[in-house]
Design an enzyme around this catalytic site. Structure first.
Site, PDB file in Angstrom:
ATOM      1  N   HIS A 285       0.986  -1.138  -0.209  1.00  0.00           N
ATOM      2  CA  HIS A 285      -0.057  -0.117   0.122  1.00  0.00           C
ATOM      3  C   HIS A 285       0.714   1.218  -0.169  1.00  0.00           C
ATOM      4  O   HIS A 285       0.824   2.140  -0.899  1.00  0.00           O
ATOM      5  CB  HIS A 285      -0.907   0.054   1.243  1.00  0.00           C
ATOM      6  CG  HIS A 285      -1.982   1.080   1.424  1.00  0.00           C
ATOM      7  ND1 HIS A 285      -2.962   1.202   0.954  1.00  0.00           N
ATOM      8  CD2 HIS A 285      -1.532   2.359   1.744  1.00  0.00           C
ATOM      9  CE1 HIS A 285      -3.515   2.482   0.900  1.00  0.00           C
ATOM     10  NE2 HIS A 285      -2.806   3.112   1.751  1.00  0.00           N
ATOM     11  N   GLU A 286       1.675   1.499   0.809  1.00  0.00           N
ATOM     12  CA  GLU A 286       2.537   2.362   0.901  1.00  0.00           C
ATOM     13  C   GLU A 286       3.698   2.563  -0.160  1.00  0.00           C
ATOM     14  O   GLU A 286       3.985   3.897  -0.632  1.00  0.00           O
ATOM     15  CB  GLU A 286       3.607   2.573   2.228  1.00  0.00           C
ATOM     16  CG  GLU A 286       2.688   2.824   3.455  1.00  0.00           C
ATOM     17  CD  GLU A 286       1.576   4.112   3.627  1.00  0.00           C
ATOM     18  OE1 GLU A 286       1.968   5.132   2.955  1.00  0.00           O
ATOM     19  OE2 GLU A 286       0.592   3.782   4.062  1.00  0.00           O
TER      20      GLU A 286
ATOM     21  N   HIS B  59       1.954   4.141  -2.850  1.00  0.00           N
ATOM     22  CA  HIS B  59       1.868   5.681  -2.819  1.00  0.00           C
ATOM     23  C   HIS B  59       3.227   6.349  -3.309  1.00  0.00           C
ATOM     24  O   HIS B  59       3.097   7.179  -4.148  1.00  0.00           O
ATOM     25  CB  HIS B  59       1.252   6.237  -1.399  1.00  0.00           C
ATOM     26  CG  HIS B  59       0.153   6.080  -1.046  1.00  0.00           C
ATOM     27  ND1 HIS B  59      -0.963   6.309  -1.706  1.00  0.00           N
ATOM     28  CD2 HIS B  59      -0.447   5.451   0.087  1.00  0.00           C
ATOM     29  CE1 HIS B  59      -2.363   5.851  -0.947  1.00  0.00           C
ATOM     30  NE2 HIS B  59      -1.593   5.408   0.072  1.00  0.00           N
TER      31      HIS B  59
END
Length: 185
Positions: free
Chosen positions: A34-35, A38
């Protein structure tokens, strides 16, 4: 998490430990992806902040937030350290914000979908016979569940969640919804 491990009715000690370890593994993988998504989206939009900070990495330690990890260990809900992003570096501000905001959600959705595809293929071909395959099944179910929940939770349009940042790019700064979120956030 800890509650499940300590009070695991109907499970052997080995099963409880396996579930505990699998859930920690899935936690790290899901939040790391997820990170990373980003940071990668920000990088592609022109912001080098995550790259300079060493956060364009699949190394879970780079994304570990100790408070988030402890919360996960105790109550089963946690978080990672947010990837630093400087939207002023984006080639196009709103486009960059949209991609960075939605990228983590898409990454979790795709990770869950990949697990579902693998689960379906295994079920149709070899099945989940034997102890090892039961743990593979458990791993895939956890990946599907955790990533589905992360994607849906992050879609919520409230500060500091990704859904809010995405929706905010379509609204004017003086919008009532934006003002309400900023006053309570």
């Amino acid at each position: 998490m800890l509650y499940q491990f300590l009070f695991s009715d109907g499970m052997t000690g080995e099963e409880a430990v396996a579930r505990f370890l699998i859930s920690i593994f899935v936690f790290f993988i899901s939040l790391t992806v997820h990170e990373l998504a980003h940071g990668f989206a920000a990088y592609k939009m022109g912001d080098l902040t995550a790259k300079i900070d060493g956060r364009l990495s699949l190394n879970p330690v780079k994304h570990l937030d100790m408070g988030g990890f402890l919360a996960f260990m105790i109550i089963g809900v946690g978080w990672a350290k947010p990837v630093p992003v400087n939207p002023l570096n984006f080639k196009k501000y709103k486009t960059g914000m949209r991609w960075v905001s939605i990228s983590g959600i898409l990454a979790n959705f795709l990770l869950g979908l990949l697990a579902a595809i693998i689960y379906t293929i295994l079920l149709a071909t070899v099945g989940f016979v034997g102890v090892a395959m039961q743990y593979v099944k458990l791993l895939l179910v956890y990946v599907m569940w955790v990533n589905s929940m992360l994607a849906m939770f992050n879609l919520l349009p409230f500060i500091p969640l990704d859904g809010y940042n995405f929706i905010a790019t379509f609204l004017k700064p003086d919008n009532k919804f934006i003002k309400w979120n900023e006053t309570r956030g």
